[in-house]
Structure formats: C-alpha cells, structure tokens
Design a protein around this motif. Structure first.
Motif, PDB file in Angstrom:
ATOM      1  N   LEU A   3      95.451  31.741  31.058  1.00  0.00           N
ATOM      2  CA  LEU A   3      94.817  30.055  31.507  1.00  0.00           C
ATOM      3  C   LEU A   3      94.673  29.393  31.064  1.00  0.00           C
ATOM      4  N   LEU A   4      96.168  28.030  31.814  1.00  0.00           N
ATOM      5  CA  LEU A   4      96.678  26.963  31.687  1.00  0.00           C
ATOM      6  C   LEU A   4      95.315  25.435  32.009  1.00  0.00           C
ATOM      7  N   LEU A   5      94.633  25.421  30.890  1.00  0.00           N
ATOM      8  CA  LEU A   5      92.920  24.532  29.803  1.00  0.00           C
ATOM      9  C   LEU A   5      93.660  23.258  29.831  1.00  0.00           C
ATOM     10  N   GLN A   6      93.771  21.971  30.617  1.00  0.00           N
ATOM     11  CA  GLN A   6      94.620  20.679  29.827  1.00  0.00           C
ATOM     12  C   GLN A   6      93.381  19.877  29.397  1.00  0.00           C
ATOM     13  N   ALA A   7      93.271  19.714  28.531  1.00  0.00           N
ATOM     14  CA  ALA A   7      91.466  18.777  27.602  1.00  0.00           C
ATOM     15  C   ALA A   7      91.972  18.752  26.094  1.00  0.00           C
ATOM     16  N   ASP A   8      91.200  17.315  25.797  1.00  0.00           N
ATOM     17  CA  ASP A   8      91.831  16.926  24.199  1.00  0.00           C
ATOM     18  C   ASP A   8      90.607  17.678  23.605  1.00  0.00           C
ATOM     19  N   ILE A   9      90.406  18.369  23.034  1.00  0.00           N
ATOM     20  CA  ILE A   9      89.144  18.973  22.884  1.00  0.00           C
ATOM     21  C   ILE A   9      88.504  18.019  21.319  1.00  0.00           C
ATOM     22  N   THR A  10      88.381  16.642  20.950  1.00  0.00           N
ATOM     23  CA  THR A  10      88.243  15.699  20.273  1.00  0.00           C
ATOM     24  C   THR A  10      87.112  15.041  21.815  1.00  0.00           C
ATOM     25  N   SER A  11      87.032  15.484  23.069  1.00  0.00           N
ATOM     26  CA  SER A  11      86.869  14.615  24.211  1.00  0.00           C
ATOM     27  C   SER A  11      85.118  15.574  24.405  1.00  0.00           C
ATOM     28  N   SER A  58      83.950  20.598  30.959  1.00  0.00           N
ATOM     29  CA  SER A  58      84.828  20.974  31.001  1.00  0.00           C
ATOM     30  C   SER A  58      85.584  22.923  31.165  1.00  0.00           C
ATOM     31  N   THR A  59      85.816  22.689  29.876  1.00  0.00           N
ATOM     32  CA  THR A  59      86.995  24.171  29.965  1.00  0.00           C
ATOM     33  C   THR A  59      86.198  25.163  29.434  1.00  0.00           C
ATOM     34  N   PHE A  60      84.803  25.639  28.911  1.00  0.00           N
ATOM     35  CA  PHE A  60      84.075  26.394  29.071  1.00  0.00           C
ATOM     36  C   PHE A  60      83.723  27.013  30.397  1.00  0.00           C
ATOM     37  N   PRO A  61      83.131  25.772  31.598  1.00  0.00           N
ATOM     38  CA  PRO A  61      82.867  26.821  32.331  1.00  0.00           C
ATOM     39  C   PRO A  61      84.221  27.308  33.424  1.00  0.00           C
ATOM     40  N   GLN A  62      85.357  26.730  33.315  1.00  0.00           N
ATOM     41  CA  GLN A  62      86.383  27.701  33.183  1.00  0.00           C
ATOM     42  C   GLN A  62      86.944  28.753  33.204  1.00  0.00           C
ATOM     43  N   ILE A  63      86.809  28.705  32.092  1.00  0.00           N
ATOM     44  CA  ILE A  63      86.668  30.564  30.681  1.00  0.00           C
ATOM     45  C   ILE A  63      85.880  31.453  32.046  1.00  0.00           C
ATOM     46  N   ALA A  64      84.611  31.638  32.106  1.00  0.00           N
ATOM     47  CA  ALA A  64      83.705  31.717  32.342  1.00  0.00           C
ATOM     48  C   ALA A  64      83.991  31.999  34.279  1.00  0.00           C
ATOM     49  N   GLU A  65      84.740  31.192  34.745  1.00  0.00           N
ATOM     50  CA  GLU A  65      85.204  31.128  36.449  1.00  0.00           C
ATOM     51  C   GLU A  65      86.229  32.795  36.576  1.00  0.00           C
ATOM     52  N   ALA A  66      86.892  32.365  35.826  1.00  0.00           N
ATOM     53  CA  ALA A  66      88.069  33.249  34.828  1.00  0.00           C
ATOM     54  C   ALA A  66      87.765  34.611  34.814  1.00  0.00           C
ATOM     55  N   TRP A  67      87.049  34.679  33.146  1.00  0.00           N
ATOM     56  CA  TRP A  67      87.157  35.887  33.001  1.00  0.00           C
ATOM     57  C   TRP A  67      85.532  36.088  32.774  1.00  0.00           C
ATOM     58  N   ARG A 103      85.128  20.185  16.111  1.00  0.00           N
ATOM     59  CA  ARG A 103      84.734  21.133  15.929  1.00  0.00           C
ATOM     60  C   ARG A 103      82.925  20.625  16.906  1.00  0.00           C
ATOM     61  N   VAL A 104      82.771  19.850  16.276  1.00  0.00           N
ATOM     62  CA  VAL A 104      80.824  18.906  16.569  1.00  0.00           C
ATOM     63  C   VAL A 104      81.508  18.636  18.093  1.00  0.00           C
ATOM     64  N   ALA A 105      82.184  18.515  19.077  1.00  0.00           N
ATOM     65  CA  ALA A 105      82.472  18.750  20.647  1.00  0.00           C
ATOM     66  C   ALA A 105      81.925  20.300  20.917  1.00  0.00           C
ATOM     67  N   LEU A 106      82.887  20.646  19.842  1.00  0.00           N
ATOM     68  CA  LEU A 106      82.906  22.403  20.845  1.00  0.00           C
ATOM     69  C   LEU A 106      81.615  23.206  20.496  1.00  0.00           C
ATOM     70  N   ARG A 107      81.046  22.958  19.647  1.00  0.00           N
ATOM     71  CA  ARG A 107      79.713  23.621  18.862  1.00  0.00           C
ATOM     72  C   ARG A 107      79.039  23.636  20.579  1.00  0.00           C
ATOM     73  N   PRO A 108      78.510  22.813  20.793  1.00  0.00           N
ATOM     74  CA  PRO A 108      77.248  22.380  21.697  1.00  0.00           C
ATOM     75  C   PRO A 108      77.924  23.148  23.176  1.00  0.00           C
ATOM     76  N   ALA A 109      79.418  23.581  23.407  1.00  0.00           N
ATOM     77  CA  ALA A 109      80.334  23.998  24.645  1.00  0.00           C
ATOM     78  C   ALA A 109      79.455  25.749  24.734  1.00  0.00           C
ATOM     79  N   ILE A 110      79.547  25.960  22.967  1.00  0.00           N
ATOM     80  CA  ILE A 110      79.687  27.656  23.273  1.00  0.00           C
ATOM     81  C   ILE A 110      78.357  28.154  22.967  1.00  0.00           C
ATOM     82  N   LEU A 111      77.902  27.559  22.391  1.00  0.00           N
ATOM     83  CA  LEU A 111      76.154  28.194  22.044  1.00  0.00           C
ATOM     84  C   LEU A 111      76.063  28.464  23.528  1.00  0.00           C
TER      85      LEU A 111
END
Length: 134
Positions: A72-80, A86-95, A126-134
């Motif tokens: 799954l290709l995911l274009q994203a700046d992980i500091t944003s 928008s990244t994690f919903p794409q993963i959830a939709e695909a898998w 890491r700060v940007a990712l934490r809320p998205a994966i919790l």
C-alpha cells in the motif's frame, strides 16, 4: 535462512509474519526500503510511507508484490498531523488493521545532518503519530 534471525522463519513451515500488516515510514529508499522488503519476505503485507519519492516507493511496492505480499503506497509527511490523520484510515480501509509500525523516516537534509535536526524531526513525528494510532 539465518537461524539466529527471528524474521528468517528458520524451523517454521510458513513465514513468521503471514497475516500481519506493517507500516514502514521512509520506505522509498535506504534502510526503510530494506526493512519493507524484509518484512514482506517474512510474510507481512507492507504499507510504504514516502514523502516525495513516488517512483522509488513504487519500485519497493513492486518488489513486495513480486514476493506475493500486498503493498500500500502512502504519501505523507509524518511530521504533519494532517498527513498522519489521513494515513491510518487508508490502512484501515485497505486492511482493517495494523500490526507493526516501523518509524524509520527522518526529514533532515544532508547539510542539516551536522546539526542533528533529524532527532527533533523524529520526536515531532512520534508526537504526530501517537494520537493517530491510539
């Protein structure tokens, strides 16, 4: 296969990560691309995060698919935070789920490496990712 490598699957009849999904940040080149390929060799389906190197990311995706795994290709700046949101919903939709997160990406340019801002960028990621994966 290396019997001391837990991802090698030594002594197993099937790869150890069959049925698992992984997201590797900065996976379009270098260490991230290598990690993505190794995870696929171990049986995982791999989401390839990249910021700007789309053709390189596609090459990694093709290598993963050649191994019989999904990519799954995911274009994203992980500091944003917006990009991450928008990244994690794409993963959830695909898998439907994510099992492994490999935080590899760093946004430092070559001339900045001497001042070590990549450490700050990874902390921001890491700060940007934490809320998205919790």
């Amino acid at each position: 296969m290396n019997e001391h490598d837990p991802l090698s699957g030594a002594g197993q009849t099937s790869p150890p990560l069959i049925g698992k999904t992984a997201l590797v940040t900065g996976a379009s080149r270098g260490i991230g691309a290598s990690i993505a390929r190794q995870l696929a060799e171990a049986g995982a389906d791999v989401a390839i995060n990249y910021r700007s190197k789309g053709p390189r990311a596609q090459d990694v995706a093709s290598a993963i698919e050649a191994l019989g795994r999904r990519s799954l290709l995911l274009q994203a700046d992980i500091t944003s935070p917006e990009d991450i949101a928008s990244t994690f919903p794409q993963i959830a939709e695909a898998w439907s789920h994510l099992d492994l997160l490999i935080l590899n990406a760093s946004r430092a340019s070559r001339h900045e490496l001497g001042r070590k801002p990549h450490i700050a960028n990874l902390c921001h990621a890491r700060v940007a990712l934490r809320p998205a994966i919790l």
